[in-house]
Write an enzyme that holds these catalytic residues in place. Structure first.
Site, short mmCIF file in Angstrom:
data_model
loop_
_atom_site.label_atom_id
_atom_site.label_comp_id
_atom_site.label_asym_id
_atom_site.label_seq_id
_atom_site.Cartn_x
_atom_site.Cartn_y
_atom_site.Cartn_z
N VAL A 57 0.84 -1.19 0.00
CA VAL A 57 0.00 0.00 0.00
C VAL A 57 0.88 1.24 0.00
CG1 VAL A 57 -1.82 1.20 1.20
CG2 VAL A 57 -1.69 -1.29 1.30
N PRO A 58 0.91 1.93 -1.11
CA PRO A 58 1.75 3.14 -1.22
C PRO A 58 1.23 4.25 -0.34
CG PRO A 58 0.39 2.88 -3.20
CD PRO A 58 0.09 1.71 -2.30
N CYS A 59 1.35 4.07 0.93
CA CYS A 59 0.83 5.09 1.85
C CYS A 59 1.66 6.36 1.74
CB CYS A 59 0.86 4.55 3.26
SG CYS A 59 2.22 3.45 3.54
N HIS A 60 2.76 6.29 1.06
CA HIS A 60 3.60 7.50 0.97
C HIS A 60 3.00 8.46 -0.06
CE1 HIS A 60 5.12 4.79 -2.16
NE2 HIS A 60 5.21 5.89 -2.86
#
Length: 109
Positions: A57-60
DNA sequence: AACCTAATCACTA
DNA sequence: TAGTGATTAGGTT
């Protein structure tokens, strides 16, 4: 009846949207919250923090609505945030002193 | 312009 | 059931 967009946990929706964000673009907690129909911007962050358990999950790509990076990996303005900034820059997002050009990179649904 | 407070919703233990 | 949490908005100084 109003199709309540509550099919799954809010986290599932957030994760889905995160993966939906194209590379080089960023989104804000508020944007996600509105997209899901919820006003708990905090719950969005919690959903990312409690990710399913995989760094898929590209939470960035999720930042504050004021352009700040917000937090990363559960820490606010920590060292991890530096990595986040680095990742976004690598994706093509121009960052100006810990701030992102929201009007330019803000992802619109 | 900058800072601080209050309000809000969802999830976990 | 109660508490926390990657926030936001507005008002005041």
């Amino acid at each position: 009846m109003k199709t309540n967009p509550k099919m799954s946990s809010l986290a599932e929706q957030v994760h889905s949207l995160c993966q939906n964000i194209p590379k080089g673009k960023v989104t804000t907690y508020k944007n996600i919250g509105e997209a899901l129909g919820v006003r708990s911007y905090r719950a969005i962050g919690q959903a990312l923090r409690r990710s399913p358990g995989m760094p898929f999950v590209p939470c960035h790509r999720v930042i504050c609505s004021n352009g700040s990076l917000g937090g990363f990996k559960g820490k606010l303005g920590g060292k991890e945030i530096g990595e986040k900034r680095r990742l976004l820059e690598k994706e093509g997002v121009r960052i100006n002193e810990s701030k992102v050009d929201l009007p330019k990179y803000k992802w619109r649904f």
